[in-house]
Design a protein around this motif. Structure first.
Motif, PDB file in Angstrom:
ATOM      1  N   MET A   1      57.324  53.073  40.692  1.00 52.78           N
ATOM      2  CA  MET A   1      56.826  52.437  39.506  1.00 52.78           C
ATOM      3  C   MET A   1      55.581  51.628  39.854  1.00 52.78           C
ATOM      4  O   MET A   1      55.510  51.009  40.908  1.00 52.78           O
ATOM      5  CB  MET A   1      57.924  51.548  38.949  1.00 52.78           C
ATOM      6  CG  MET A   1      57.522  50.835  37.728  1.00 52.78           C
ATOM      7  SD  MET A   1      58.970  50.444  36.789  1.00 52.78           S
ATOM      8  CE  MET A   1      58.214  50.225  35.267  1.00 52.78           C
ATOM      9  N   ALA A   2      54.652  51.593  38.940  1.00 48.72           N
ATOM     10  CA  ALA A   2      53.372  50.937  39.189  1.00 48.72           C
ATOM     11  C   ALA A   2      53.535  49.429  39.098  1.00 48.72           C
ATOM     12  O   ALA A   2      54.352  48.925  38.326  1.00 48.72           O
ATOM     13  CB  ALA A   2      52.344  51.416  38.189  1.00 48.72           C
ATOM     14  N   ASP A   3      52.737  48.725  39.889  1.00 46.76           N
ATOM     15  CA  ASP A   3      52.760  47.252  39.886  1.00 46.76           C
ATOM     16  C   ASP A   3      51.968  46.771  38.662  1.00 46.76           C
ATOM     17  O   ASP A   3      50.791  47.067  38.512  1.00 46.76           O
ATOM     18  CB  ASP A   3      52.126  46.737  41.174  1.00 46.76           C
ATOM     19  CG  ASP A   3      52.346  45.243  41.333  1.00 46.76           C
ATOM     20  OD1 ASP A   3      53.187  44.674  40.601  1.00 46.76           O
ATOM     21  OD2 ASP A   3      51.657  44.645  42.178  1.00 46.76           O
ATOM     22  N   LEU A   4      52.622  46.026  37.732  1.00 43.81           N
ATOM     23  CA  LEU A   4      51.993  45.603  36.492  1.00 43.81           C
ATOM     24  C   LEU A   4      51.241  44.292  36.618  1.00 43.81           C
ATOM     25  O   LEU A   4      50.625  43.838  35.675  1.00 43.81           O
ATOM     26  CB  LEU A   4      53.048  45.488  35.383  1.00 43.81           C
ATOM     27  CG  LEU A   4      53.739  46.797  35.030  1.00 43.81           C
ATOM     28  CD1 LEU A   4      54.820  46.540  33.994  1.00 43.81           C
ATOM     29  CD2 LEU A   4      52.732  47.797  34.505  1.00 43.81           C
ATOM     30  N   ARG A   5      51.300  43.655  37.751  1.00 46.02           N
ATOM     31  CA  ARG A   5      50.571  42.401  37.918  1.00 46.02           C
ATOM     32  C   ARG A   5      49.088  42.693  38.102  1.00 46.02           C
ATOM     33  O   ARG A   5      48.718  43.673  38.726  1.00 46.02           O
ATOM     34  CB  ARG A   5      51.094  41.645  39.133  1.00 46.02           C
ATOM     35  CG  ARG A   5      52.490  41.116  38.924  1.00 46.02           C
ATOM     36  CD  ARG A   5      52.952  40.346  40.123  1.00 46.02           C
ATOM     37  NE  ARG A   5      53.158  41.296  41.220  1.00 46.02           N
ATOM     38  CZ  ARG A   5      53.052  40.997  42.505  1.00 46.02           C
ATOM     39  NH1 ARG A   5      52.762  39.774  42.869  1.00 46.02           N
ATOM     40  NH2 ARG A   5      53.242  41.896  43.429  1.00 46.02           N
ATOM     41  N   GLN A   6      48.289  41.811  37.555  1.00 44.52           N
ATOM     42  CA  GLN A   6      46.850  41.960  37.719  1.00 44.52           C
ATOM     43  C   GLN A   6      46.394  41.007  38.801  1.00 44.52           C
ATOM     44  O   GLN A   6      46.868  39.886  38.892  1.00 44.52           O
ATOM     45  CB  GLN A   6      46.131  41.648  36.413  1.00 44.52           C
ATOM     46  CG  GLN A   6      46.452  42.643  35.325  1.00 44.52           C
ATOM     47  CD  GLN A   6      45.718  42.297  34.041  1.00 44.52           C
ATOM     48  OE1 GLN A   6      45.080  41.274  33.949  1.00 44.52           O
ATOM     49  NE2 GLN A   6      45.836  43.170  33.070  1.00 44.52           N
ATOM     50  N   ASP A   7      45.467  41.465  39.567  1.00 44.40           N
ATOM     51  CA  ASP A   7      44.965  40.634  40.662  1.00 44.40           C
ATOM     52  C   ASP A   7      43.543  40.188  40.320  1.00 44.40           C
ATOM     53  O   ASP A   7      42.574  40.724  40.816  1.00 44.40           O
ATOM     54  CB  ASP A   7      44.996  41.435  41.969  1.00 44.40           C
ATOM     55  CG  ASP A   7      44.717  40.529  43.156  1.00 44.40           C
ATOM     56  OD1 ASP A   7      44.982  39.314  43.036  1.00 44.40           O
ATOM     57  OD2 ASP A   7      44.225  41.028  44.172  1.00 44.40           O
ATOM     58  N   TRP A   8      43.439  39.220  39.391  1.00 43.81           N
ATOM     59  CA  TRP A   8      42.150  38.726  38.948  1.00 43.81           C
ATOM     60  C   TRP A   8      41.849  37.441  39.682  1.00 43.81           C
ATOM     61  O   TRP A   8      42.706  36.586  39.838  1.00 43.81           O
ATOM     62  CB  TRP A   8      42.172  38.435  37.454  1.00 43.81           C
ATOM     63  CG  TRP A   8      42.263  39.650  36.599  1.00 43.81           C
ATOM     64  CD1 TRP A   8      43.308  40.496  36.501  1.00 43.81           C
ATOM     65  CD2 TRP A   8      41.266  40.145  35.751  1.00 43.81           C
ATOM     66  NE1 TRP A   8      43.054  41.493  35.632  1.00 43.81           N
ATOM     67  CE2 TRP A   8      41.788  41.297  35.140  1.00 43.81           C
ATOM     68  CE3 TRP A   8      39.985  39.749  35.419  1.00 43.81           C
ATOM     69  CZ2 TRP A   8      41.056  42.060  34.236  1.00 43.81           C
ATOM     70  CZ3 TRP A   8      39.285  40.500  34.507  1.00 43.81           C
ATOM     71  CH2 TRP A   8      39.808  41.642  33.935  1.00 43.81           C
ATOM     72  N   GLU A   9      40.629  37.328  40.097  1.00 45.61           N
ATOM     73  CA  GLU A   9      40.205  36.085  40.728  1.00 45.61           C
ATOM     74  C   GLU A   9      39.427  35.269  39.709  1.00 45.61           C
ATOM     75  O   GLU A   9      38.648  35.825  38.938  1.00 45.61           O
ATOM     76  CB  GLU A   9      39.325  36.375  41.950  1.00 45.61           C
ATOM     77  CG  GLU A   9      40.087  37.028  43.071  1.00 45.61           C
ATOM     78  CD  GLU A   9      39.220  37.196  44.299  1.00 45.61           C
ATOM     79  OE1 GLU A   9      38.222  36.448  44.429  1.00 45.61           O
ATOM     80  OE2 GLU A   9      39.521  38.076  45.093  1.00 45.61           O
ATOM     81  N   PRO A  10      39.612  33.963  39.680  1.00 44.74           N
ATOM     82  CA  PRO A  10      38.879  33.140  38.703  1.00 44.74           C
ATOM     83  C   PRO A  10      37.377  33.136  39.009  1.00 44.74           C
ATOM     84  O   PRO A  10      36.970  33.098  40.168  1.00 44.74           O
ATOM     85  CB  PRO A  10      39.467  31.743  38.870  1.00 44.74           C
ATOM     86  CG  PRO A  10      40.098  31.753  40.213  1.00 44.74           C
ATOM     87  CD  PRO A  10      40.490  33.163  40.518  1.00 44.74           C
ATOM     88  N   VAL A  11      36.598  33.200  37.945  1.00 42.74           N
ATOM     89  CA  VAL A  11      35.154  33.147  38.069  1.00 42.74           C
ATOM     90  C   VAL A  11      34.694  31.837  37.432  1.00 42.74           C
ATOM     91  O   VAL A  11      35.005  31.552  36.288  1.00 42.74           O
ATOM     92  CB  VAL A  11      34.481  34.341  37.351  1.00 42.74           C
ATOM     93  CG1 VAL A  11      32.974  34.225  37.411  1.00 42.74           C
ATOM     94  CG2 VAL A  11      34.960  35.643  37.951  1.00 42.74           C
ATOM     95  N   VAL A  12      33.949  31.033  38.180  1.00 39.51           N
ATOM     96  CA  VAL A  12      33.450  29.759  37.685  1.00 39.51           C
ATOM     97  C   VAL A  12      31.960  29.896  37.432  1.00 39.51           C
ATOM     98  O   VAL A  12      31.208  30.263  38.330  1.00 39.51           O
ATOM     99  CB  VAL A  12      33.730  28.628  38.702  1.00 39.51           C
ATOM    100  CG1 VAL A  12      33.198  27.306  38.197  1.00 39.51           C
ATOM    101  CG2 VAL A  12      35.209  28.541  39.006  1.00 39.51           C
ATOM    102  N   VAL A  13      31.558  29.607  36.186  1.00 43.37           N
ATOM    103  CA  VAL A  13      30.148  29.690  35.820  1.00 43.37           C
ATOM    104  C   VAL A  13      29.643  28.265  35.653  1.00 43.37           C
ATOM    105  O   VAL A  13      30.183  27.493  34.876  1.00 43.37           O
ATOM    106  CB  VAL A  13      29.956  30.481  34.505  1.00 43.37           C
ATOM    107  CG1 VAL A  13      28.492  30.529  34.122  1.00 43.37           C
ATOM    108  CG2 VAL A  13      30.541  31.872  34.641  1.00 43.37           C
TER     109      VAL A  13
END
Length: 142
Positions: free
Chosen positions: A1-13
């Protein structure tokens, strides 16, 4: 089964830090001092102030002192204020009721009837329409 978690890194502008010309000038002045060279400075008069040039030097004071005209606003004539009051009383209205009918504040009607108001032709025409009488011009009854 596929991993449903997203691996997003925060972007600070962030905004770019403001660069002011004062720091550069300060650096240049300090470098010139260290080098022993001549430093040239300019004094700006009234720089950054909210004063007008004429008020600082007083150039217009002579014009104001020499002024001899009596300047005053035009007021409601006695004849007009009597006509407004008489027409309102004939219709058995209060000042507040008349003001409501012409979509103005009661204070406006009070000022017209006391003669303190500055005549406004639009308000006078509203009064004429609501009161059903001519208040100005050749057709005005006396």
């Amino acid at each position: 089964m596929a991993d449903l978690r997203q691996d997003w890194e925060p972007v600070v502008v962030r905004k770019k830090a403001p660069t002011s010309g004062a720091k550069k000038d300060e650096k240049a002045v300090n470098a010139a001092r260290r080098a022993g060279g001549p430093i040239e400075t300019i004094k700006k008069f009234n720089a950054g102030s909210n004063k007008a040039a004429t008020s600082a030097t007083g150039l217009n004071t002579k014009k104001l002192d020499d002024e001899t005209d009596v300047l005053a606003h035009e007021k409601v004539p006695t004849e007009l204020k009597r006509k407004i009051m008489q027409a309102r009383l004939d219709k058995k209205m209060t000042q507040a009721q008349l003001a409501q009918l012409i979509n103005e504040k009661p204070q406006i009607v009070q000022e017209y009837e006391s003669g303190k108001a500055i005549p406004n032709q639009q308000i006078i025409s509203k009064l004429e329409r609501v009161l059903g009488t001519k208040l100005r011009g050749a057709g005005a009854k006396k």
